[in-house]
Every structure is written in structure tokens, then in C-alpha cells.
Design an enzyme around this catalytic site. Structure first.
Site, mmCIF file in Angstrom:
data_model
loop_
_atom_site.group_PDB
_atom_site.id
_atom_site.type_symbol
_atom_site.label_atom_id
_atom_site.label_comp_id
_atom_site.label_asym_id
_atom_site.label_seq_id
_atom_site.Cartn_x
_atom_site.Cartn_y
_atom_site.Cartn_z
ATOM 1 N N GLY A 1 10.525 -4.452 5.893
ATOM 2 C CA GLY A 1 9.117 -4.277 5.534
ATOM 3 C C GLY A 1 8.907 -3.612 4.180
ATOM 4 C CG ASP B 1 -6.514 -1.479 5.713
ATOM 5 O OD1 ASP B 1 -7.259 -1.448 4.723
ATOM 6 O OD2 ASP B 1 -5.448 -2.124 5.749
ATOM 7 N N PRO C 1 10.927 0.058 8.570
ATOM 8 C CG PRO C 1 10.433 -1.200 10.480
ATOM 9 C CD PRO C 1 9.806 -0.301 9.468
ATOM 10 C CB VAL D 1 -0.965 0.001 1.212
ATOM 11 C CG1 VAL D 1 -1.729 1.319 1.302
ATOM 12 C CG2 VAL D 1 -1.935 -1.171 1.116
#
Lengths: 295, 295
Positions: free
Chosen positions: A59, A122, A56, A36
Site C-alpha cells: 500500500g 476523509d 502494508p 495522502v
């Protein structure tokens, strides 16, 4: 006076205020560089933002890594999580795209205290604004929002909308923008009778010319439109300003327009071509059937 | 590190960040109630904002007067000009729509000091966000921006986009939203494997069903979709959930969808109908020609 919450149930409503946010010269904090986050980066770069990305390294989505490598002067990347309110210093907009609802809420709360608009992926109730399905073709941008009824629906509507576009609108708009800028150089007045006349003339040529014709304009033709059109208070025809013979190629449906091959066939107007082709196919088919029967 | 202004010229860019701003329970200050102001009020009401309108009464456009009369609890109207920074107290968004560039700039400057997003009609450099051509059909909103290349162009693209819509998308989206809400009642988990499964199932039915079919759903049919579909981990056909015979009418092109007459003809899929008709017309024409020649 009533409170805002008391008047919310009155009609009409239920929608959003759709807007095109300006980010040129603005700083955006993006927390999260996963899939995303990568999509957010694309939209932010398209709006000329300077991005500060916190994530990080493990990720980072592959496209995020590519963006960081390709736009080192546009993206300031830090290999860490969000650490606290100091991260918001001088930020104009904040987007979070992380999987942690508690951390998301903390960041959104800090943004609201600092009066910085925030989108929390979200978590609709932590969003000052939503995104939607998006179409971009040069200066043309279209956003489709289903107002929270699901991204899949917006994507389906986007397919319909995309199919309705010929693929050359972006180029046409660029050329119209160029014509408008040249006209403003000739007549720089802001507002007043001249400003209104300029606006009316621009509207008239936009209405009179098929959009696809604008894609064929070059600098000389733009000057000729102004000489033969604006200076004489009329709208010239395409033929008057173009000395080359017109290409008679059908409009392409590719998303990237190519100069010179995008003018619609003049004989029928493009909307007639496919029905006529079907009509002819039907006629040929029937001839074939009748010839076969005669044997 | 470079300054933001130094990195602005790098590609890609030139666009805006398109967004759907949330105004439910928010306060918007609108300065100016002329024709542009009236149009702003329409959009703000559609987004559930509470509006404070400042405008001397003689400057009110007729539609603005109508709005003030019709929505007294949504619009707080003051018969005067903008008086100073106190007007911005507790405001979440500010729009100006006045003819005075000096006053416009003063208001915009105050908004920026107070960190309140502002749109200044006709002065692009004093805008945090722009508006564009706008289509609304219930929960569906589409905005078209030409990124400052002129409102007439956005309006022309809007006509194309509008023509590509069948007119029943808004109703379809409402029904899909209802189905989604009912499913969330059955399976309220947020995220996790169940959340993902729910999202996949919703995507699948959106992909498998023609959008127009959703417009025919009633409450009982929605429950049946969930019983026969979600509970059995499959997507049921329209025929399975609808006991009434299907109307076989071609999709209308009217802008307001009417329940019951909007289902596409099933035989061909609607996209084939017109080409097939043309093919048949061609065949018939050729038969006529050949019959005429035989005489």
C-alpha cells in the site's frame, strides 16, 4: 448552567482555531502510507516529528517509499496494519490516512479514550483538527482553510496568496530572526522596560526597512545595525550598514530566494516597474505607428 | 532505536504542523482576561468554543468585559485566579494569558499531566501550539506563522496576503459550499465512483469559473448549475445560469464584499486592465509629445 450543545448555535462562529502545532521531540503515529499518507509525512518531517508509520508494503505510495529510505532515523516503518490500542503507547498525535471507514473510526475512538489528538482523513467528524492548503518558505508558514468547503477552494486561494509573495520572505524572516537573536545576546533581559524597548526597536526596524533589504544582511552588517542602531536608540538606513554598492536587480518571483539578487530596484520602488514598462511600451508603439504613417 | 532527541537535528525541519483545531462543543479554559486574553476570546468564539474564563475583575481588559456581557451563554466567567488542578476538569484545551511566569508554568505542568493541550502566552517552551497572524473572511481562514521570529513579521506578511485578496473570497466560498451541499443532496453517495465523479465535477467548476462569479449565485442559479451542469456531465457558463445582465464592474478591494458589484470586467480578465491602461496612457502621452513638436 446550560450544556455546551445548547449554546453552540449562537453567533459568531463556524470557524476553527488556527494553530501552529509544535512537534519537535514528539511522536506521531501515521496509519496509512498511500498518497495522502505521503503528504502527511512531508508536513510531519517539516515540523521535526518522529514518525511511526503503519502500512502494508503493497500500500506504500512511491513518495512514501522515498521518505522511508531517505529518513530512516525519522521514520520508524512497520509493514503491517494498525493492530490495537498498544500502538498508541507514548504517541502524542495520530493521523490516519486509510480507505477503511470502520478501521478509521476504531482508531479515532481509541485515540479519544487515550486523549491523543487525531486527524482521520476523509472523516471530518472524527477529526480534532483539519489540515488546509499550506505554503512554506523557510521559517514562514501559511495555512489556508476553507473550513470544510473543499480542498480545491483552499488550493485556489493558496495560488492567490503565493502570487502575492515575492519569494524572499522566508530568507528575510531568517535574517530578522538572526538580528533578534544577536540583540537578545547583547540585552538578555526578559520582559521589563528593557524587554519592551527591545521589542519596540525590533518592530520599528521591521516597519521602516523594506522586507527585501533584510535578505542582504550578513553577520558584519547585523553587528553594524546593532552598533549604529540599537546602541544609539535609532534605526539606521540600509546604506549606513552596507558598504557594498546595492544590487539594482528586480525582485525575482522564483519560490527559492537567491542571496544577493533579490533587492528591488530603488529608482521606482518595485511596484512601479511594470506599469512604467507598460507606459513605455505604449509610447514606443505609438512612435512606431506615427513613423509608419509618415512614410 | 534512537531516542527522539537524538534525531531532532536532521533536516528538513524547523517548522510547525499547521492545523485548524475544531472546538465546536468543546470546553476551553482561559486563564487571564487582559488584552491578550481578550484577543484569545475573539478567536475562541469564532471557533464555537465554550469558554471558562478565570481572571480577577480588576484585571479585565475593556474588550473582555464586552465579550462577557455580550456572550453570557458562551463565556462562564469567574472573578478569581486559577486555584488548582480541579479547574482542568473536563477541559479540552487550556490557554493562559497572565503576566506571572511561575503561575504560567504551574498551569502548563498540570495540563501536561492531564494530557490537555496548552498555550502559555509569552513562554514558547510551555506551548503545545502557537498562534500567528490571522485573517478571517466568513468560512475562509488564513494563518501566518513566522515560527517564533516575531509577531511583527507575521503582521507584515499578513498585510501582503490581505492585499492579495479581493475581499469576496469568503462569500464565494460560502456559495461554493452551498453548491456542494445541494449536489450532495442529489447524489449522497460517500466515496466510490460517484463520489469521485462528484469531486471531479466540483473541482472542474472551481477551476473554470472565476471565483468572483460564485458570489452572484442565488438558490435558483445553484439549481440551474446542477440541472445544466452536473446532470449533463459538463460545466455550464455563468451566462447559462444567470438570466440577469451581468454587472461589469471591476472587483472592489474593500474587505467586505457587496453582492452584485463584485464581478470582474469580462473583456480582458481583470489582470490585464491595469497594464492595458498604462499602455494606452503611454501611447497617448507620446501622441501629445509629437503633436507638441509639430507646432
Amino acid at each position: 448552567m446550560q450544556t455546551v450543545s445548547e449554546i453552540d448555535n449562537l453567533s459568531p462562529g463556524g470557524g476553527s482555531l488556527m494553530m501552529a502545532w509544535q512537534l519537535k521531540g514528539k511522536r506521531v503515529l501515521l496509519v496509512g502510507g498511500g498518497e495522502v499518507g505521503a503528504s502527511r509525512i512531508g508536513h510531519l518531517l517539516g515540523a521535526d516529528a518522529h514518525i511511526t508509520l503503519l502500512c502494508p508494503e503493497r500500500g506504500l505510495f512511491s513518495a512514501t517509499k522515498d521518505y522511508i529510505a531517505k529518513y530512516p532515523q525519522r521514520i520508524t516503518y512497520f509493514d503491517r496494519r494498525f493492530t490495537g490500542p498498544a500502538e498508541l503507547h507514548k504517541m502524542d498525535l495520530v493521523l490516519t490516512a486509510i480507505d477503511n471507514p470502520v478501521a478509521s473510526r476504531d482508531i479515532a475512538d481509541l485515540c479519544r479514550q487515550a486523549k491523543i489528538p487525531v486527524n482521520t482523513a476523509d472523516v471530518p467528524e472524527l477529526c480534532d483538527f483539519y489540515f488546509g492548503a499550506h505554503i512554506r518558505d523557510g521559517p514562514l508558514q501559511i495555512m489556508i482553510s476553507s473550513n470544510g468547503n473543499g480542498p480545491r477552494i483552499s488550493a485556489l486561494i493558496k495560488e492567490k496568496v503565493q502570487a502575492s509573495l515575492g519569494g524572499s520572505e522566508g530568507l528575510a524572516i531568517s535574517k530578522i530572526g538572526q538580528l533578534r537573536a544577536e540583540l537578545k545576546q547583547r540585552v538578555p533581559e526578559i520582559g521589563g522596560p528593557v524587554g519592551r524597548k527591545r521589542m519596540r526597536w525590533m518592530s520599528k526596524i521591521c516597519n521602516d526597512w523594506p522586507m527585501i533589504d533584510f535578505t542582504l544582511l550578513d553577520d558584519a552588517m547585523i553587528q553594524k545595525i546593532l552598533d549604529e542602531g540599537w546602541e544609539k536608540d535609532r534605526v539606521p538606513t540600509f546604506e549606513e550598514v552596507c558598504e557594498k554598492p546595492k544590487p539594482s536587480v528586480v525582485e525575482t518571483t522564483s519560490s527559492g530566494p537567491t542571496e544577493g539578487v533579490v533587492r528591488k530596484a530603488n529608482l521606482f520602488g518595485s511596484n512601479l516597474l511594470i506599469p512604467v514598462a507598460n507606459f513605455v511600451a505604449g509610447a514606443v508603439f505609438m512612435v512606431a505607428v506615427m513613423l509608419a504613417r509618415q512614410r
